[in-house]
Each structure stands twice: as structure tokens, then as C-alpha cells.
Design a protein around this motif. Structure first.
Motif, PDB file in Angstrom:
ATOM      1  N   ARG A  87       1.372  -1.098  -0.393  1.00 18.23           N
ATOM      2  CA  ARG A  87       0.294  -0.242   0.234  1.00 18.23           C
ATOM      3  C   ARG A  87       0.609   1.241   0.114  1.00 18.23           C
ATOM      4  O   ARG A  87       0.572   2.094  -0.554  1.00 18.23           O
ATOM      5  N   ARG A 145       2.866   1.613  -2.908  1.00 18.14           N
ATOM      6  CA  ARG A 145       1.295   2.123  -4.215  1.00 18.14           C
ATOM      7  C   ARG A 145       1.273   3.394  -4.330  1.00 18.14           C
ATOM      8  O   ARG A 145      -0.056   4.504  -5.072  1.00 18.14           O
ATOM      9  N   LEU A 186      -4.583  -3.942  -4.703  1.00 16.55           N
ATOM     10  CA  LEU A 186      -2.678  -3.745  -4.921  1.00 16.55           C
ATOM     11  C   LEU A 186      -2.075  -3.914  -6.451  1.00 16.55           C
ATOM     12  O   LEU A 186      -0.880  -3.795  -6.295  1.00 16.55           O
ATOM     13  N   GLN A 187      -3.038  -4.638  -7.176  1.00 18.93           N
ATOM     14  CA  GLN A 187      -2.196  -4.711  -8.569  1.00 18.93           C
ATOM     15  C   GLN A 187      -0.887  -5.604  -8.423  1.00 18.93           C
ATOM     16  O   GLN A 187       0.253  -5.712  -9.269  1.00 18.93           O
TER      17      GLN A 187
END
Length: 177
Positions: A73, A76, A116-117
């Protein structure tokens, strides 16, 4: 006759998700401004099949998942609220996962990974392995590999100056001589 007031430390402070008013928890759990519920409910975790319950110790009581979620997290640049919005869950659920107080179900892990890809396996790896894989990906770039060879020879002051120059270049600020 004096009125006894509760100390501030004993009262819970909440923000209304509807009108953003910050307030103490009311007796009826309704917002003082918009009169909507200010109680944040965490969705109950779906019951896990017996075979998955026995596999839980591999996750080290959720601590590895908690660190992975928090690290990813931060990488990003997402707040807990933004991540929660991507998953369509309350922000407090993300907080509980990151603090190891709640263990996400498989469906929640899947939604976390998508938000979160990353691949779901990235959430289940330990931090050392995750960082090694990220470094290996970065070192595949020839330019970054060349810079890494030079920066390892710099002392702390030189490294700090170099990083400041890189930050200035990245932010678009240019110094004029």
C-alpha cells in the motif's frame, strides 16, 4: 449538585462517512449533522473450509500478510481509505488486516491483490523474499544496475547529495546557475 462528565480519553471519536463531521460517538450512533449511522461495521469473514483452517499457521498468524499489505500500500502511495474504496470495504477493515487483528479470507485476499495490482502470492510471501524479487526486477534495468554499482561506493554524504539531485530531477525542479 454537580454533573459528572466522562473524560475525553474514555470517549470514542468518529468521522461520519457521509458528511465528514468529526464527533464523539453518540448514544444513538447517529451523526449529529446528517443523522445517518456513524457505526462502521466490518463485514464478517466467510467461514473457511476445514482444509484451509489447518493451513493458517503457514501465514505466521497473519503477520506476513499484514506487513505485505502495508508495504504494498505504501509503495503504491495509497491511503487505507483509498485501498478500502478499491475493495469496497470499510477503512477499519484494512487497518485491522495491517495490524494483524483480522485475517482476510481467500476472497478478501483476492480482492486485496487486485486492488494492490499484484498477484495473490505476493501477499503471502515474507518481506525478505518480496524485497529480493523487487530488487531483482529493478536490477534487470541496465541503467539502474549501472547506477547501483556506483552508488555502493559512495559515502553517506555523497549518497545523500546524489539522492537529492535525483529527487529534484524526478519532481521537475531545475536549478539555475
Amino acid at each position: 449538585m454537580a454533573t459528572m462528565m466522562a473524560s475525553v480519553e474514555q470517549r470514542e471519536v468518529l468521522r461520519c462517512d457521509h458528511c465528514s463531521l468529526v464527533q464523539f460517538r453518540t448514544a444513538n450512533a447517529l451523526c449529529r449533522r446528517c443523522h445517518k449511522s456513524i457505526v462502521v461495521e466490518v463485514p464478517p469473514p466467510a467461514p473457511a473450509p476445514l482444509a484451509l483452517v489447518t493451513a493458517a499457521p503457514v501465514l505466521d498468524n497473519g503477520l506476513q500478510v499484514a506487513h505485505a499489505v502495508r508495504d504494498l500500500r505504501h509503495v503504491r502511495n495509497l491511503s487505507q481509505r483509498q485501498l478500502a474504496a478499491r475493495m469496497n470495504v470499510p477503512r477499519t477493515y484494512i487497518s485491522k488486516i495491517e495490524n494483524g487483528k483480522a485475517m482476510p479470507t481467500l476472497s478478501s485476499l483476492d480482492r486485496l491483490a487486485k486492488a494492490l495490482q499484484v498477484d495473490m502470492s505476493a501477499l503471502l510471501r515474507d518481506a525478505k523474499t518480496r524485497h529480493q524479487e523487487e530488487a531483482a526486477v529493478l536490477m534487470n534495468d541496465p541503467f539502474l544496475a549501472e547506477i547501483a554499482a556506483y552508488t555502493s561506493k559512495l559515502d553517506a554524504l555523497q549518497r545523500s547529495i546524489f539522492l537529492n539531485h535525483v529527487r529534484e530531477l524526478a519532481s521537475g525542479h531545475r536549478r539555475t546557475a
